[in-house]
Scaffold this active site. Sequence first.
Site, PDB file in Angstrom:
ATOM      1  CE  LYS A  27      -1.869   7.170  -0.135  1.00  0.00           C
ATOM      2  NZ  LYS A  27      -0.621   7.132   0.645  1.00  0.00           N
TER       3      LYS A  27
ATOM      4  CB  ILE B  50       7.562  -3.727   9.719  1.00  0.00           C
ATOM      5  CG1 ILE B  50       8.731  -3.417   8.798  1.00  0.00           C
ATOM      6  CG2 ILE B  50       7.874  -4.825  10.678  1.00  0.00           C
ATOM      7  CD1 ILE B  50      10.014  -2.968   9.517  1.00  0.00           C
ATOM      8  CG  ASN B  51       3.172   1.244   8.124  1.00  0.00           C
ATOM      9  OD1 ASN B  51       3.864   1.987   7.426  1.00  0.00           O
ATOM     10  ND2 ASN B  51       1.857   1.337   8.176  1.00  0.00           N
ATOM     11  CB  THR B  52       7.520   3.509   7.411  1.00  0.00           C
ATOM     12  OG1 THR B  52       6.412   4.234   7.949  1.00  0.00           O
ATOM     13  CG2 THR B  52       7.319   3.283   5.933  1.00  0.00           C
TER      14      THR B  52
ATOM     15  CB  CYS C 180      -0.515   5.521   8.978  1.00  0.00           C
ATOM     16  SG  CYS C 180       0.123   6.960   8.090  1.00  0.00           S
TER      17      CYS C 180
ATOM     18  CG  ASN D 207       6.052   7.932   3.323  1.00  0.00           C
ATOM     19  OD1 ASN D 207       4.958   8.432   3.619  1.00  0.00           O
ATOM     20  ND2 ASN D 207       6.388   6.684   3.627  1.00  0.00           N
TER      21      ASN D 207
ATOM     22  CB  SER E 215      -0.893  -0.016   1.234  1.00  0.00           C
ATOM     23  OG  SER E 215      -1.703   1.126   1.252  1.00  0.00           O
TER      24      SER E 215
ATOM     25  N   GLY F 164       9.303  -4.972   3.982  1.00  0.00           N
ATOM     26  CA  GLY F 164      10.278  -4.051   4.580  1.00  0.00           C
ATOM     27  C   GLY F 164      11.567  -4.141   3.795  1.00  0.00           C
ATOM     28  N   GLY F 165      11.719  -3.316   2.784  1.00  0.00           N
ATOM     29  CA  GLY F 165      12.969  -3.240   2.043  1.00  0.00           C
ATOM     30  C   GLY F 165      13.226  -4.358   1.053  1.00  0.00           C
TER      31      GLY F 165
END
Lengths: 262, 308
Positions: free
Chosen positions: B49, B195-197, B134, B73, B25, B247-248
Amino acid sequence: MTTTYAKKHVNLLNIIENKKINTQYFILKVQAPHDISNLLPGQFVNILVADTRHAFLRRPISIYDIHPQERTIDLLIQVVGEGTHLLSKLKAGEQVDILYPLGKSFSLLESGKIALLVGGGVGIAPLLFLAKKLYRKGVDVHILLGGKGSNNIIETKNFEKYGKVYIATEDGSQGERGLLTQHSILRKSDFDMIYSCGPDAMMRAVANIAAKHTIECEVSLENMMACGIGSCLCCVTPTKSGHQCVCSDGPVFNTKTLEWNK
Amino acid sequence: MNTSKLKLAVKIGNLEFKNPVMTASGTFGYGPEFEDFIDINRLGGIVVKGTTLNAREGNNYPRMAETPSGMLNAVGLQNKGVDVFCNEIYPRIQDYKTNIFVNVSGSTVEEYVKTAERINELEHIPGIELNISCPNVKEGGMAFGTSCPSAVAVTHAVRQVYKKTMVVKLSPNVTNIADIAKAVEAVGADGISLINTLLAMAINAETRRAVLSTTTGGLSGPAIKPIALRMVWQVAQAVKIPIMGMGGIMNSTDAIEFMLAGATAIQIGTANFIDPSVSMKVIDGIEDYMKRHHIQDINSLIGGMLQQ
């Protein structure tokens, strides 16, 4: 802005030439495997810089000129950081990974109209191709180029092929002394369109002058981007219809649509 | 070995994926942005999104900073709201032959529930990814995902109204991610995505200012891969439900590593910005890996890291 759709590609392109202009600027000539005659002025490419941890993302670079018969694209680049420094070291015969063509183009005036193109520093990059297209359509093209000193005034001979060139330098070493936006040509009000690319403050000042003379004005913005294709929403600029992506809704915007003060 | 006999299909809840490769996403738009570069129907799934009940303009520019081997971001969930998604975007993408997940976010439990209810009505959307992670919104978002009670509250509430496959996307910005994973598993999550950021920041020394308008943002890209891999492995030890790992991930080797750590599916995020065709290369690379290692069924790779 023109919304003609051209299929995007991501490809390794052959480098035909890397021409050094001076210590700051170089022109990378790359050859595409496909027809490029549908590329338009104002569009850009996104170049991958190899072998670096620091230039992780692609570098957005304006299309400076195209030569459809040879399928070559010229990219005028200023060395500003590690990414562009590494690009300046590329040699003819090597390859470079390029995503293209991206973004929407300048709208093109019709034959008989009068255009003023205003480019500051490396902001001249999208304007040569525009000058060429306008000239070939029969538009009366005037081009104002500016920079700190004569070192920043490059490629004037190329621009002279397509229109009358005016120059402003801050140190007075070439053309009129002063800021680009103080040049006497900007006191004339008979232009049908002013096209501009350069530092943000310069484009805002040009837009204000255009508005004063009720001349249409298009600018090419260069916000920091991640994807270049409208998927990350990082490069937005405030407009009358909300945040829009510079990469896919622009980079060319009519200044009437921008909300520059937000 | 005959390639056509390789089994790449995996399952999350009752939902079958033709292969484990998905797009994350916020990095893939809604799909059409990538049609020039890839065959979207070859993907196992896409997560569109982040979508909220009402339209959001997101944070001010600058929202992005390039960092070594990654980026920050702070988009802040810019989207046109669930009604525009259902009425204008969904018709454009509903015929993709891949599992379309909608990433659902909100500022309150009620907003999550109302958004999930609307998405539940869409026939060709087989799942949602509940975004409780988020880092770039003032209210809600990550706040829900950083404590067990709030993660449980939102997951439980959405589970009551959302009947299809629901995975919960977790934040790495916690002390013990396995505890959160167990908590949402207990209230009906069909899967976990992580993971999220990572909450991070960048400063410009010349201007002495933060690069992002929001000061802090979310770090993604290969810089975070070892952390993500560790967290996927920890969560895989803790829960029985399947994991979407991310994650990356930049290539098929990275993807395989996540599966070995315990992921059933993987999501490609930031790499889509570097190479919009990367997802196809990851699928090709996984097939090559299976052939080289004489693996017939990809499910045998899940959690297949060998002990020392």
